[in-house]
Scaffold this active site. Structure first.
Site, PDB file in Angstrom:
ATOM      1  N   LYS A   1     -16.922 -52.537  21.203  1.00 50.25           N
ATOM      2  CA  LYS A   1     -17.030 -51.102  21.494  1.00 50.25           C
ATOM      3  C   LYS A   1     -18.356 -50.587  20.983  1.00 50.25           C
ATOM      4  O   LYS A   1     -18.770 -50.932  19.871  1.00 50.25           O
ATOM      5  CB  LYS A   1     -15.886 -50.389  20.744  1.00 50.25           C
ATOM      6  CG  LYS A   1     -15.752 -48.932  21.031  1.00 50.25           C
ATOM      7  CD  LYS A   1     -14.783 -48.673  22.175  1.00 50.25           C
ATOM      8  CE  LYS A   1     -14.877 -47.275  22.734  1.00 50.25           C
ATOM      9  NZ  LYS A   1     -16.054 -47.019  23.559  1.00 50.25           N
TER      10      LYS A   1
ATOM     11  N   LYS B   1     -23.508 -52.616  21.428  1.00 48.65           N
ATOM     12  CA  LYS B   1     -24.395 -51.485  21.712  1.00 48.65           C
ATOM     13  C   LYS B   1     -25.221 -51.831  22.928  1.00 48.65           C
ATOM     14  O   LYS B   1     -25.523 -53.013  23.171  1.00 48.65           O
ATOM     15  CB  LYS B   1     -25.329 -51.217  20.528  1.00 48.65           C
ATOM     16  CG  LYS B   1     -25.843 -49.798  20.486  1.00 48.65           C
ATOM     17  CD  LYS B   1     -24.806 -48.873  19.879  1.00 48.65           C
ATOM     18  CE  LYS B   1     -25.256 -47.445  19.802  1.00 48.65           C
ATOM     19  NZ  LYS B   1     -24.317 -46.636  19.007  1.00 48.65           N
TER      20      LYS B   1
ATOM     21  N   ASN C   1     -24.157 -31.729  18.425  1.00 52.71           N
ATOM     22  CA  ASN C   1     -22.730 -32.039  18.533  1.00 52.71           C
ATOM     23  C   ASN C   1     -22.091 -32.215  17.154  1.00 52.71           C
ATOM     24  O   ASN C   1     -21.106 -31.550  16.818  1.00 52.71           O
ATOM     25  CB  ASN C   1     -22.560 -33.299  19.391  1.00 52.71           C
ATOM     26  CG  ASN C   1     -21.121 -33.748  19.449  1.00 52.71           C
ATOM     27  OD1 ASN C   1     -20.620 -34.370  18.521  1.00 52.71           O
ATOM     28  ND2 ASN C   1     -20.415 -33.408  20.521  1.00 52.71           N
TER      29      ASN C   1
HETATM   30  P1  NAD Z   1     -27.477 -33.941  19.096  1.00 57.15           P
HETATM   31  O1  NAD Z   1     -28.618 -34.325  19.928  1.00 57.15           O
HETATM   32  O2  NAD Z   1     -26.325 -33.202  19.706  1.00 57.15           O
HETATM   33  O3  NAD Z   1     -27.996 -33.033  17.866  1.00 57.15           O
HETATM   34  C1  NAD Z   1     -29.028 -33.429  17.019  1.00 57.15           C
HETATM   35  C2  NAD Z   1     -29.413 -32.252  16.141  1.00 57.15           C
HETATM   36  O4  NAD Z   1     -30.389 -32.694  15.205  1.00 57.15           O
HETATM   37  C3  NAD Z   1     -30.036 -31.093  16.910  1.00 57.15           C
HETATM   38  O5  NAD Z   1     -29.572 -29.870  16.387  1.00 57.15           O
HETATM   39  C4  NAD Z   1     -31.523 -31.272  16.628  1.00 57.15           C
HETATM   40  O6  NAD Z   1     -32.246 -30.046  16.708  1.00 57.15           O
HETATM   41  C5  NAD Z   1     -31.468 -31.774  15.207  1.00 57.15           C
HETATM   42  N1  NAD Z   1     -32.712 -32.399  14.788  1.00 57.15           N
HETATM   43  C6  NAD Z   1     -33.470 -33.261  15.492  1.00 57.15           C
HETATM   44  N2  NAD Z   1     -34.585 -33.543  14.796  1.00 57.15           N
HETATM   45  C7  NAD Z   1     -34.512 -32.858  13.639  1.00 57.15           C
HETATM   46  C8  NAD Z   1     -35.354 -32.714  12.510  1.00 57.15           C
HETATM   47  N3  NAD Z   1     -36.516 -33.368  12.448  1.00 57.15           N
HETATM   48  N4  NAD Z   1     -34.941 -31.907  11.497  1.00 57.15           N
HETATM   49  C9  NAD Z   1     -33.791 -31.249  11.552  1.00 57.15           C
HETATM   50  N5  NAD Z   1     -32.951 -31.325  12.601  1.00 57.15           N
HETATM   51  C10 NAD Z   1     -33.305 -32.115  13.632  1.00 57.15           C
HETATM   52  O7  NAD Z   1     -26.987 -35.283  18.391  1.00 57.15           O
HETATM   53  P2  NAD Z   1     -25.577 -35.580  17.723  1.00 57.15           P
HETATM   54  O8  NAD Z   1     -24.694 -36.214  18.736  1.00 57.15           O
HETATM   55  O9  NAD Z   1     -25.107 -34.385  16.970  1.00 57.15           O
HETATM   56  O10 NAD Z   1     -25.990 -36.762  16.713  1.00 57.15           O
HETATM   57  C11 NAD Z   1     -26.542 -36.491  15.443  1.00 57.15           C
HETATM   58  C12 NAD Z   1     -26.465 -37.748  14.604  1.00 57.15           C
HETATM   59  O11 NAD Z   1     -25.111 -38.172  14.493  1.00 57.15           O
HETATM   60  C13 NAD Z   1     -27.222 -38.963  15.155  1.00 57.15           C
HETATM   61  O12 NAD Z   1     -27.693 -39.717  14.062  1.00 57.15           O
HETATM   62  C14 NAD Z   1     -26.130 -39.742  15.874  1.00 57.15           C
HETATM   63  O13 NAD Z   1     -26.445 -41.127  15.976  1.00 57.15           O
HETATM   64  C15 NAD Z   1     -24.977 -39.511  14.938  1.00 57.15           C
HETATM   65  N6  NAD Z   1     -23.656 -39.726  15.543  1.00 57.15           N
HETATM   66  C16 NAD Z   1     -23.241 -38.982  16.601  1.00 57.15           C
HETATM   67  C17 NAD Z   1     -21.967 -39.185  17.128  1.00 57.15           C
HETATM   68  C18 NAD Z   1     -21.434 -38.336  18.259  1.00 57.15           C
HETATM   69  O14 NAD Z   1     -20.250 -38.494  18.601  1.00 57.15           O
HETATM   70  N7  NAD Z   1     -22.205 -37.414  18.819  1.00 57.15           N
HETATM   71  C19 NAD Z   1     -21.133 -40.177  16.596  1.00 57.15           C
HETATM   72  C20 NAD Z   1     -21.589 -40.935  15.509  1.00 57.15           C
HETATM   73  C21 NAD Z   1     -22.844 -40.690  14.989  1.00 57.15           C
END
Ligand code: NAD
Length: 424
Positions: free
Chosen positions: A78, A114, A229
């Site tokens: 996964k 992945k 998110n």
């Molecule tokens: P997203 O794109 O929805 O949001 C990312 C956020 O980070 C945005 O608000 C953006 O403005 C901010 N950001 C980007 N660069 C930045 C910086 N230099 N300083 C401060 N803020 C900054 O992404 P997401 O889905 O929320 O994912 C965020 C993290 O969580 C990533 O590392 C992702 O791998 C991890 N993650 C996400 C999920 C998921 O279900 N979405 C699951 C596991 C892990």
């Protein structure tokens, strides 16, 4: 027309090598069998494809696509599919291994994988992205499978791409198998609760940790970096639990208000402002490099990797860090945080709420029976609390950090899978 290559080279000083370094550390502490360690140091399948796509300009552009299956000892593999310019074989391999550990920590019946395509999705039209996604699905027809390898969205992809991929895959196989991919839109077999699941998992992990630390949630202040998110749902759900959110930030601006920030107002503002926080009036704007080191009890990095480093770790004031992002803390920062007795709930536990609800989506697809959002949330919370408890127990038993405790928890489960299934 895609070419299929099986790769076997290794990259010194690579991201995968960095994963192996943490793996080695946990393996030594828990006395993991050398045989099992040897197995886990080699991904079980690496596939690279070339995807020739007719661009809107009428010219053909060839894209590189990857899928790596790290392990299948606990079940089908996964892991997400990433569209980004820095996608490469080494990064995909490291992220696939990470998924093996994340699924095992959450006690899901999955191995890890992945995938990714080296592309800049923001510079491509919807038509080009659809052709690319469908070509990728076609080239991976022998890799993906509902009981084999189950992708999901990652950076640069969303339910839209998952819908194209599942449609293409099902056209090729001639079967309607929605469970071959998760993170789909709800109307075509996605799960209720999936959108907020990662932020929800962050909240549940924070609640579990605060309880262990003897802190009252309504007396706790928090800072959340990232308002996408994960960050926005985490901030909303923490606030609903009574935690006072004093700091938020995204890539455009950071804000602090010691009296507490109205998170509903911030979400409303961002939704009307192209999803960015710049211009928000509910708090004082601060320099972005101050956000992580400002005063709070709980810090949630939920934006990017490598933001807590040896340069700022010593200045962090929080007592608890819950890693919403993947890899927000560098290996050099870990010992600094440990010396300061800051509890770090590591990414492979803290953000496993997303893959947990992806698992629920797969289960619902297989059963053809769909749960209410309340059912999804309650099953999620229960699973997260159990995962937290098992990591906490390993951490205490092995007198280590929660990061290594999480690796040990994962490795103990994967070890059983490897040993019971055996080898040729
Ligand atoms: P997203 O794109 O929805 O949001 C990312 C956020 O980070 C945005 O608000 C953006 O403005 C901010 N950001 C980007 N660069 C930045 C910086 N230099 N300083 C401060 N803020 C900054 O992404 P997401 O889905 O929320 O994912 C965020 C993290 O969580 C990533 O590392 C992702 O791998 C991890 N993650 C996400 C999920 C998921 O279900 N979405 C699951 C596991 C892990």
């Amino acid at each position: 027309m895609s070419t299929l290559t099986v790769m076997a080279e290794s990259h010194p000083e690579s991201m995968f090598e960095a994963v192996l370094a943490r793996l080695d550390k946990a393996a030594k502490l828990m006395n993991l069998s050398d045989d099992v360690l040897r197995v886990l140091k080699h991904p079980s399948k690496e596939v690279k494809v070339s995807l020739p796509i007719m661009m809107d300009s009428g010219k053909i552009q060839v894209f590189e696509g990857y899928r790596t299956v790290h392990s299948t000892h606990l079940g089908p593999s996964k892991g997400g599919i990433r569209y980004a310019m820095d996608v490469n074989a080494d990064e995909v391999m490291a992220l696939a291994a990470w998924m093996s550990f994340k699924c095992a920590v959450a006690n899901l019946p999955f191995g890890g994988a992945k995938g990714g395509i080296k592309c800049d999705p923001r510079s491509m039209s919807v038509g080009e992205l659809e052709r690319l996604s469908r070509a990728y699905a076609k080239s991976m027809k022998d890799v993906f499978g509902v009981n084999k390898d189950i992708p999901a969205p990652d950076m640069g992809t969303s339910g839209r791409e998952m819908a194209w991929i599942v449609d293409e895959f099902n056209k090729i196989t001639g079967e309607d198998s929605p469970g071959v991919i998760t993170g789909k839109p709800v109307s075509i077999g996605g799960s209720l609760g999936r959108d907020a699941a990662t932020g929800r998992g962050v909240m549940v992990n924070a609640m579990c940790a605060l309880k262990k630390m003897g802190l009252q949630k309504n007396e706790v202040t928090a800072i959340v970096q990232g308002f996408g998110n994960v960050g926005s749902h985490a901030a909303r759900l923490l606030s609903a639990e009574g935690v006072k959110i004093v700091g938020i930030g995204d890539h455009t601006a950071s804000f602090y208000n010691e009296k507490g920030i109205d998170i509903a107002a911030a979400i409303d503002f961002a939704s009307k402002n192209n999803r960015i926080l710049k211009g928000f009036k509910g708090a004082t704007e601060i320099p972005s490099d101050q956000l992580l080191i400002s005063k709070c009890d709980l810090l949630v990095p939920a934006a990017l990797q490598n933001v807590i480093t040896e340069d700022n770790a010593g200045k962090i004031q929080a007592k608890l860090i819950v890693e919403g992002a993947n890899g927000p803390t560098t290996p050099e920062a870990d010992p600094i945080l440990n010396d300061k007795k800051i509890i770090v709930v590591p990414d492979i536990l803290a953000n496993s709420g997303g893959v947990t609800v992806s698992y629920f989506e797969w289960v619902q697809n297989k059963a053809g029976y769909y749960w209410t959002e309340e059912e999804v949330n309650s099953k999620h919370d229960h699973k997260m609390q159990i995962a937290f408890e098992s990591v906490w127990n390993a951490t205490t038993q092995f007198k280590t950090s929660m990061r290594i405790g999480a690796y040990i928890t994962a490795l103990q489960r994967i070890e059983q899978g490897v040993m019971l299934k055996g080898a040729y």
